[in-house]
Scaffold this motif. Structure first.
Motif, short mmCIF file in Angstrom:
data_model
loop_
_atom_site.label_atom_id
_atom_site.label_comp_id
_atom_site.label_asym_id
_atom_site.label_seq_id
_atom_site.Cartn_x
_atom_site.Cartn_y
_atom_site.Cartn_z
N ARG A 6 0.83 -1.21 0.00
CA ARG A 6 0.00 0.00 0.00
C ARG A 6 0.86 1.25 0.00
O ARG A 6 0.53 2.24 -0.66
CB ARG A 6 -0.94 0.02 1.21
CG ARG A 6 -2.14 -0.90 1.03
CD ARG A 6 -3.09 -0.78 2.17
NE ARG A 6 -2.57 -1.59 3.27
CZ ARG A 6 -2.77 -1.35 4.56
NH1 ARG A 6 -3.49 -0.33 4.94
NH2 ARG A 6 -2.26 -2.12 5.48
N CYS B 9 -15.58 4.62 -4.31
CA CYS B 9 -14.19 4.29 -4.68
C CYS B 9 -13.23 5.35 -4.18
O CYS B 9 -12.17 5.03 -3.63
CB CYS B 9 -14.06 4.15 -6.19
SG CYS B 9 -14.76 2.65 -6.85
N ARG B 10 -13.59 6.59 -4.36
CA ARG B 10 -12.72 7.69 -3.90
C ARG B 10 -12.52 7.63 -2.39
O ARG B 10 -11.40 7.77 -1.91
CB ARG B 10 -13.32 9.03 -4.31
CG ARG B 10 -12.41 10.20 -3.96
CD ARG B 10 -13.07 11.51 -4.40
NE ARG B 10 -12.34 12.63 -3.86
CZ ARG B 10 -11.41 13.30 -4.52
NH1 ARG B 10 -11.10 12.97 -5.74
NH2 ARG B 10 -10.80 14.31 -3.95
N ALA B 11 -13.58 7.38 -1.63
CA ALA B 11 -13.47 7.28 -0.17
C ALA B 11 -12.58 6.11 0.23
O ALA B 11 -11.76 6.22 1.15
CB ALA B 11 -14.85 7.14 0.45
N ILE C 37 -10.11 4.76 -1.50
CA ILE C 37 -8.72 5.08 -1.82
C ILE C 37 -8.17 6.10 -0.83
O ILE C 37 -7.05 5.97 -0.34
CB ILE C 37 -8.59 5.58 -3.28
CG1 ILE C 37 -9.02 4.50 -4.25
CG2 ILE C 37 -7.19 6.08 -3.57
CD1 ILE C 37 -8.30 3.17 -4.11
N ARG C 38 -8.94 7.11 -0.51
CA ARG C 38 -8.48 8.13 0.45
C ARG C 38 -8.22 7.53 1.82
O ARG C 38 -7.32 7.94 2.52
CB ARG C 38 -9.51 9.26 0.57
CG ARG C 38 -9.57 10.14 -0.64
CD ARG C 38 -8.38 11.08 -0.65
NE ARG C 38 -8.37 11.86 -1.86
CZ ARG C 38 -7.32 12.00 -2.64
NH1 ARG C 38 -6.19 11.42 -2.34
NH2 ARG C 38 -7.38 12.74 -3.72
N THR C 39 -9.03 6.55 2.19
CA THR C 39 -8.86 5.91 3.49
C THR C 39 -7.71 4.91 3.48
O THR C 39 -6.85 4.93 4.36
CB THR C 39 -10.17 5.18 3.89
OG1 THR C 39 -11.21 6.14 3.93
CG2 THR C 39 -10.03 4.52 5.26
N PRO D 146 -3.88 6.80 1.53
CA PRO D 146 -3.92 8.27 1.63
C PRO D 146 -2.79 8.99 0.90
O PRO D 146 -2.95 10.14 0.51
CB PRO D 146 -3.86 8.52 3.13
CG PRO D 146 -3.27 7.30 3.72
CD PRO D 146 -3.66 6.17 2.82
N GLN D 147 -1.67 8.33 0.66
CA GLN D 147 -0.55 8.97 -0.02
C GLN D 147 -0.69 8.93 -1.53
O GLN D 147 0.00 9.65 -2.25
CB GLN D 147 0.77 8.31 0.40
CG GLN D 147 1.10 7.00 -0.31
CD GLN D 147 0.24 5.80 0.12
OE1 GLN D 147 -0.53 5.88 1.06
NE2 GLN D 147 0.38 4.70 -0.58
N THR E 42 -2.09 9.47 -5.32
CA THR E 42 -2.78 10.50 -6.09
C THR E 42 -3.90 9.83 -6.87
O THR E 42 -3.67 8.85 -7.59
CB THR E 42 -1.80 11.17 -7.08
OG1 THR E 42 -0.73 11.76 -6.33
CG2 THR E 42 -2.50 12.24 -7.90
N VAL E 43 -5.10 10.34 -6.72
CA VAL E 43 -6.25 9.79 -7.42
C VAL E 43 -6.38 10.46 -8.78
O VAL E 43 -6.36 11.69 -8.87
CB VAL E 43 -7.55 9.99 -6.59
CG1 VAL E 43 -8.76 9.51 -7.37
CG2 VAL E 43 -7.44 9.26 -5.26
#
Length: 134
Positions: free
Chosen positions: A14, A28-30, A32-34, A37-38, A40-41
């Motif tokens: 990760r 999906c965005r939530a 990935i952010r969780t 966190p490092q 870039t989306v």
């Protein structure tokens, strides 16, 4: 499942993820952010274009309803141009572009708002087309 996936992968893996391409789903965005966190989306080109086309159709329908007080009809310039509005400029011949552009510009607020929503650089093209005809 989407939120659980990052937790099930090794931490070292990760931490090595720098970019994640997703569709524009808030879930999906939530996740990935969780979970990453490092990272870039980024959103792929297809989904950006799909959303832009969906919004342009919503604007077209709303403008027609507001200015005409009804749904679009086959004889309305904005209805006739609906498919061409979604195409890339380079995929339209000059004649196709003019058949879409000129009736919409002459339509007033509906057509002009649609063309501005489609591409802010198009008004310059109309001016060039009219000069050629003179």
């Amino acid at each position: 499942d989407v939120l659980a996936w990052p937790a099930d992968t090794p931490l070292t893996w990760r931490q090595g993820v720098r970019f994640v391409a997703i569709d524009m789903s808030p879930l999906c965005r939530a996740a990935i952010r969780t979970g990453l966190p490092q990272a870039t989306v980024v959103v792929d080109h297809f989904h950006v274009v799909q959303l832009a086309n969906k919004m342009l159709n919503l604007v077209r329908r709303r403008l027609t309803r507001t200015h005409r007080g009804r749904r679009g009809r086959a004889g309305d310039p904005e209805w006739k141009a609906r498919r061409k509005l979604l195409r890339n400029r380079e995929d339209l011949t000059d004649a196709e572009f003019e058949r879409m552009w000129n009736p919409l510009m002459d339509q007033g607020p509906i057509g002009q708002a649609l063309l501005v929503a489609r591409d802010r650089s198009l008004p310059e093209h109309r001016h060039q087309q009219r000069q050629k005809r003179r």
